[in-house]
Design a protein around this motif. Structure first.
Motif, PDB file in Angstrom:
ATOM      1  N   ASP A  20       0.832  -1.199   0.000  1.00 47.11           N
ATOM      2  CA  ASP A  20       0.000   0.000   0.000  1.00 47.11           C
ATOM      3  C   ASP A  20       0.867   1.250   0.000  1.00 47.11           C
ATOM      4  O   ASP A  20       0.600   2.221  -0.710  1.00 47.11           O
ATOM      5  N   ARG A  21       1.932   1.189   0.831  1.00 43.87           N
ATOM      6  CA  ARG A  21       2.794   2.352   0.969  1.00 43.87           C
ATOM      7  C   ARG A  21       3.508   2.645  -0.355  1.00 43.87           C
ATOM      8  O   ARG A  21       3.671   3.788  -0.746  1.00 43.87           O
ATOM      9  N   ALA A  22       3.922   1.575  -1.013  1.00 44.15           N
ATOM     10  CA  ALA A  22       4.657   1.760  -2.265  1.00 44.15           C
ATOM     11  C   ALA A  22       3.720   2.071  -3.429  1.00 44.15           C
ATOM     12  O   ALA A  22       4.163   2.490  -4.493  1.00 44.15           O
ATOM     13  N   GLY A  23       2.417   1.828  -3.191  1.00 39.86           N
ATOM     14  CA  GLY A  23       1.456   2.101  -4.247  1.00 39.86           C
ATOM     15  C   GLY A  23       1.465   1.057  -5.342  1.00 39.86           C
ATOM     16  O   GLY A  23       1.031   1.298  -6.464  1.00 39.86           O
ATOM     17  N   GLY A  24       1.959  -0.119  -5.027  1.00 41.58           N
ATOM     18  CA  GLY A  24       1.972  -1.196  -6.018  1.00 41.58           C
ATOM     19  C   GLY A  24       2.887  -2.301  -5.545  1.00 41.58           C
ATOM     20  O   GLY A  24       3.388  -2.255  -4.408  1.00 41.58           O
ATOM     21  N   GLU A  25       3.105  -3.281  -6.404  1.00 40.97           N
ATOM     22  CA  GLU A  25       3.981  -4.376  -6.012  1.00 40.97           C
ATOM     23  C   GLU A  25       5.384  -3.867  -5.747  1.00 40.97           C
ATOM     24  O   GLU A  25       5.878  -2.974  -6.446  1.00 40.97           O
ATOM     25  N   MET A  26       6.023  -4.435  -4.734  1.00 40.19           N
ATOM     26  CA  MET A  26       7.361  -3.992  -4.374  1.00 40.19           C
ATOM     27  C   MET A  26       8.357  -4.349  -5.491  1.00 40.19           C
ATOM     28  O   MET A  26       9.188  -3.549  -5.876  1.00 40.19           O
ATOM     29  N   VAL A  27       8.258  -5.594  -5.937  1.00 36.54           N
ATOM     30  CA  VAL A  27       9.093  -6.036  -7.059  1.00 36.54           C
ATOM     31  C   VAL A  27       8.142  -6.571  -8.127  1.00 36.54           C
ATOM     32  O   VAL A  27       7.695  -7.710  -8.029  1.00 36.54           O
ATOM     33  N   PRO A  28       7.796  -5.785  -9.084  1.00 35.91           N
ATOM     34  CA  PRO A  28       6.763  -6.186 -10.057  1.00 35.91           C
ATOM     35  C   PRO A  28       7.150  -7.475 -10.786  1.00 35.91           C
ATOM     36  O   PRO A  28       8.297  -7.639 -11.222  1.00 35.91           O
ATOM     37  N   GLY A  29       6.163  -8.415 -10.840  1.00 35.01           N
ATOM     38  CA  GLY A  29       6.353  -9.637 -11.595  1.00 35.01           C
ATOM     39  C   GLY A  29       7.352 -10.593 -11.021  1.00 35.01           C
ATOM     40  O   GLY A  29       7.925 -11.405 -11.737  1.00 35.01           O
ATOM     41  N   LEU A  30       7.607 -10.470  -9.695  1.00 37.06           N
ATOM     42  CA  LEU A  30       8.619 -11.345  -9.094  1.00 37.06           C
ATOM     43  C   LEU A  30       8.149 -12.791  -9.093  1.00 37.06           C
ATOM     44  O   LEU A  30       8.900 -13.702  -9.420  1.00 37.06           O
ATOM     45  N   ILE A  31       6.896 -12.988  -8.682  1.00 38.27           N
ATOM     46  CA  ILE A  31       6.395 -14.363  -8.596  1.00 38.27           C
ATOM     47  C   ILE A  31       5.336 -14.593  -9.674  1.00 38.27           C
ATOM     48  O   ILE A  31       4.333 -13.880  -9.734  1.00 38.27           O
ATOM     49  N   GLU A  32       5.571 -15.556 -10.488  1.00 34.32           N
ATOM     50  CA  GLU A  32       4.569 -15.971 -11.470  1.00 34.32           C
ATOM     51  C   GLU A  32       3.979 -17.284 -10.982  1.00 34.32           C
ATOM     52  O   GLU A  32       4.656 -18.298 -10.922  1.00 34.32           O
ATOM     53  N   LEU A  33       2.719 -17.263 -10.561  1.00 32.50           N
ATOM     54  CA  LEU A  33       2.105 -18.489 -10.078  1.00 32.50           C
ATOM     55  C   LEU A  33       1.378 -19.181 -11.234  1.00 32.50           C
ATOM     56  O   LEU A  33       0.788 -18.506 -12.079  1.00 32.50           O
ATOM     57  N   PRO A  34       1.446 -20.516 -11.261  1.00 31.56           N
ATOM     58  CA  PRO A  34       0.732 -21.236 -12.320  1.00 31.56           C
ATOM     59  C   PRO A  34      -0.771 -21.042 -12.184  1.00 31.56           C
ATOM     60  O   PRO A  34      -1.301 -21.009 -11.064  1.00 31.56           O
ATOM     61  N   VAL A  35      -1.458 -20.862 -13.229  1.00 30.49           N
ATOM     62  CA  VAL A  35      -2.902 -20.671 -13.234  1.00 30.49           C
ATOM     63  C   VAL A  35      -3.571 -22.049 -13.232  1.00 30.49           C
ATOM     64  O   VAL A  35      -3.309 -22.874 -14.110  1.00 30.49           O
ATOM     65  N   ARG A  36      -4.382 -22.288 -12.153  1.00 30.91           N
ATOM     66  CA  ARG A  36      -4.955 -23.625 -12.030  1.00 30.91           C
ATOM     67  C   ARG A  36      -6.453 -23.660 -12.347  1.00 30.91           C
ATOM     68  O   ARG A  36      -7.123 -24.651 -12.102  1.00 30.91           O
ATOM     69  N   VAL A  37      -6.962 -22.563 -12.790  1.00 25.10           N
ATOM     70  CA  VAL A  37      -8.387 -22.531 -13.158  1.00 25.10           C
ATOM     71  C   VAL A  37      -8.585 -23.401 -14.401  1.00 25.10           C
ATOM     72  O   VAL A  37      -7.770 -23.360 -15.317  1.00 25.10           O
ATOM     73  N   PRO A  38      -9.654 -24.229 -14.364  1.00 30.93           N
ATOM     74  CA  PRO A  38      -9.878 -25.094 -15.526  1.00 30.93           C
ATOM     75  C   PRO A  38      -9.916 -24.292 -16.827  1.00 30.93           C
ATOM     76  O   PRO A  38     -10.410 -23.163 -16.845  1.00 30.93           O
ATOM     77  N   GLU A  39      -9.353 -24.868 -17.798  1.00 30.68           N
ATOM     78  CA  GLU A  39      -9.202 -24.246 -19.120  1.00 30.68           C
ATOM     79  C   GLU A  39     -10.497 -23.593 -19.602  1.00 30.68           C
ATOM     80  O   GLU A  39     -10.499 -22.456 -20.052  1.00 30.68           O
ATOM     81  N   ALA A  40     -11.625 -24.332 -19.360  1.00 30.53           N
ATOM     82  CA  ALA A  40     -12.915 -23.913 -19.921  1.00 30.53           C
ATOM     83  C   ALA A  40     -13.420 -22.603 -19.306  1.00 30.53           C
ATOM     84  O   ALA A  40     -14.058 -21.809 -19.982  1.00 30.53           O
ATOM     85  N   SER A  41     -13.117 -22.402 -18.006  1.00 30.74           N
ATOM     86  CA  SER A  41     -13.707 -21.225 -17.340  1.00 30.74           C
ATOM     87  C   SER A  41     -12.791 -19.999 -17.385  1.00 30.74           C
ATOM     88  O   SER A  41     -13.045 -19.010 -16.727  1.00 30.74           O
ATOM     89  N   ARG A  42     -11.655 -20.033 -18.045  1.00 24.78           N
ATOM     90  CA  ARG A  42     -10.804 -18.857 -18.087  1.00 24.78           C
ATOM     91  C   ARG A  42     -11.457 -17.703 -18.849  1.00 24.78           C
ATOM     92  O   ARG A  42     -12.162 -17.932 -19.808  1.00 24.78           O
TER      93      ARG A  42
END
Lengths: 255, 305
Positions: free
Chosen positions: A233-255
């Motif tokens: 909040d203080r920084a007004g955004g991510e501290m290190v943008p794009g540091l962690i890329e998490l795998p998307v586990r939502v079923p293909e059909a509902s994306r």
């Protein structure tokens, strides 16, 4: 003259020896006295958790150096809340305290006890009684509190001079009945003054909500901790943008 | 010589009870009066002085604070509010002008306790005494200040029988009053004038303040002294008398300037020859034998010396 010669030749002077002996006796006596008083003073420095200092009281170790035990705060307390400690009461003898369950602080807006204090053991900087920190109320009897049992007592919440600020009712699901809510009295430590009106009015035989010294009632986070969401909040955004890329586990059909 | 002389008997026989106890009665009334100024509020609802001896507020305006207690607070590291500093300055100023140990004999509530012990000692013939110098109290004063500095507390107030007694009576009886009993027993069985004369750091402090005392006792009639020793028997600081009383031999003035003198005036009362009187410290006058109505028949021989 003969005495003088004797002193000069042997370096021995009975008067000096006597004087030094006297000196040593007094120094030893004074050291013992100082040690005894100091030891006693240190022992008397601990304030029991059940006893509360008047509003504006300096932290306990500073309070001991400032309070002259004159009782002027006691005299100016309109509700006879404050007492001077006797032997066995717990606080250092002659110092003012109160027990919330007996007579709580009524939080006078003009704070007469602080004004009466000649030394500033009750800090004169306290001008708004809502800023007082005599302690912090804590719901220690979570298994006996009527509200926690699913009943609607609410007395501590109702009597709180800072109702809906210092104590709020937080609802959670009542798992016993499965269909009601539990209204938990929730103390906000940054607002609670520690006046003790909740503890005084708790309807149980032994109060479920008690005012405790701030250090006992609250935890303190390590100075090195950084809460990610606050930093963000203080920084007004991510501290290190794009540091962690998490795998998307939502079923293909509902994306 | 086998019959033990009881001090005061001869003064009473010669001058009557009132004259032989005038200053003692005045002192008891003063001690009671100061206490009642404090007690009228809590006891009768007439608020004249609020607080205790450590710090008080008179008629909602005049602040007074015990300078030694404030000194302990200062060495303990507290920076007091102006009220306490002002109060201590007023008290200190008054005692610097009048005499610090006036507090001991005219105000302190322990004084009647130790006086009672001293009286009982004389009557019961208790002779026990310890070999300790009156200067020991200065070391106790140092010890109290050292303890305050080391622990960051107002150390002596944990045991001070003076404020404990006032507080006990004004704010409700306290177990701390046991310290008053200890002082009594100390003075009765262990040491002659043990507490006030050897131990009490408050007395030591006011003894230092007493060096500029304006109000003093003078042995202005010392030519009449017949060495009955009554004044030494009742004096709580008996070493202060001789320099002034026997000053003829050393060329010392008649005023008792020793800072240990509490200006209690008991020597004035007790002296059958009316040697002593209250005066100021610069009054070096000696009584002229003719002008003195109470003069004994043969003072002239001494006067010649």
């Amino acid at each position: 003259m003969s005495k003088r010669e004797k002193t000069d030749t042997t370096g021995f002077d009975p008067r000096r020896r006597k004087a030094l002996g006297e000196m040593a006796k007094h120094v030893a006596g004074a050291t013992v006295a100082a040690a005894a008083i100091a030891g006693f003073a240190r022992q008397s420095g601990a304030l029991p958790a059940t006893t509360l200092r008047p509003p504006g009281a300096l932290p306990e170790n500073e309070f001991q150096s400032a309070c002259v035990r004159c009782g002027l705060c006691v005299r100016d307390c309109p509700y006879d809340t404050l007492k001077l400690a006797e032997w066995g009461d717990g606080p250092a003898i002659g110092t003012p305290y109160f027990i919330a369950r007996d007579i709580p602080c009524e939080m006078c807006p003009d704070i007469p006890c602080v004004k009466a204090c000649p030394t500033g053991a009750l800090a004169h900087g306290l001008t708004d009684i809502d800023d007082a920190r005599m302690g912090v109320a804590s719901l220690v009897g979570r298994e006996t509190c009527l509200n926690m049992l699913g009943l609607r007592c609410d007395v501590c919440y109702r009597v709180c001079p800072l109702i809906d600020e210092a104590i709020t009712l937080e609802t959670t699901h009542n798992t016993r009945t499965g269909r009601h809510a539990v209204f938990e009295p929730f103390v906000h430590s940054e607002i609670c003054t520690g006046c003790g009106k909740c503890e005084k009015s708790c309807v149980l035989d032994e109060a479920a909500i008690k005012v405790l010294p701030v250090a006992l009632a609250t935890g303190e986070i390590g100075g090195h901790y950084r809460l990610g969401w606050e930093e963000k909040d203080r920084a007004g955004g991510e501290m290190v943008p794009g540091l962690i890329e998490l795998p998307v586990r939502v079923p293909e059909a509902s994306r | 010589m086998s019959v033990k002389r009881i001090p005061g008997v001869e003064a009473r026989r010669k001058h009557g009870f009132l004259t032989a106890n005038r200053w003692l009665i005045a002192r008891r009334l003063a001690q009671l009066g100061f206490f009642m100024l404090f007690a009228a509020g809590p006891w009768f609802g007439v608020w004249i002085v609020k607080g205790t001896l450590s710090s008080s507020l008179t008629l909602e305006t005049l602040p007074l604070t015990d300078p030694l207690i404030l000194l302990q607070a200062l060495v303990a590291g507290h920076k007091p509010e102006l009220t306490a500093l002002l109060g201590a300055a007023i008290v200190l100023g008054a005692y610097l002008v009048l005499g610090g140990r006036l507090y001991c004999s005219w105000v302190c509530p322990i004084n009647p306790v130790t006086d009672l012990a001293a009286w009982a000692r004389r009557r019961l013939g208790i002779e026990t005494d310890w070999k300790i110098r009156p200067q020991a109290r200065l070391w106790v004063l140092g010890a109290v200040l050292a303890a305050s500095a080391a622990t960051g507390t107002i150390a002596f107030e944990l045991i001070n029988p003076i404020t404990t007694l006032y507080r006990g009576l004004l704010f409700g009886a306290s177990w701390g009053l046991a310290s008053v009993l200890l002082v009594f027993l100390l003075d009765l069985f262990v040491a002659r004038h043990g507490w006030c004369g050897h131990v009490c750091p408050v007395g030591a402090f006011y003894g230092i303040v007493n060096r500029t005392a304006g109000l003093r006792v003078s042995a202005s009639g010392r030519a009449r002294c017949d060495d009955c020793m009554d004044c030494y028997a009742v004096c709580p600081e008996m070493h202060v008398i001789a320099p002034a009383l026997k000053g003829d031999r050393t060329g010392t003035g008649p005023v008792i300037l020793a800072p240990d003198c509490t200006t209690c005036g008991r020597c004035i009362d007790i002296c059958p020859e009316r040697v002593f009187r209250f005066t100021h410290r610069f009054d070096q006058r000696l009584d002229t034998p003719a002008a003195e109505p109470g003069a004994t028949p043969q003072p002239a021989t001494r006067e010649a010396a």
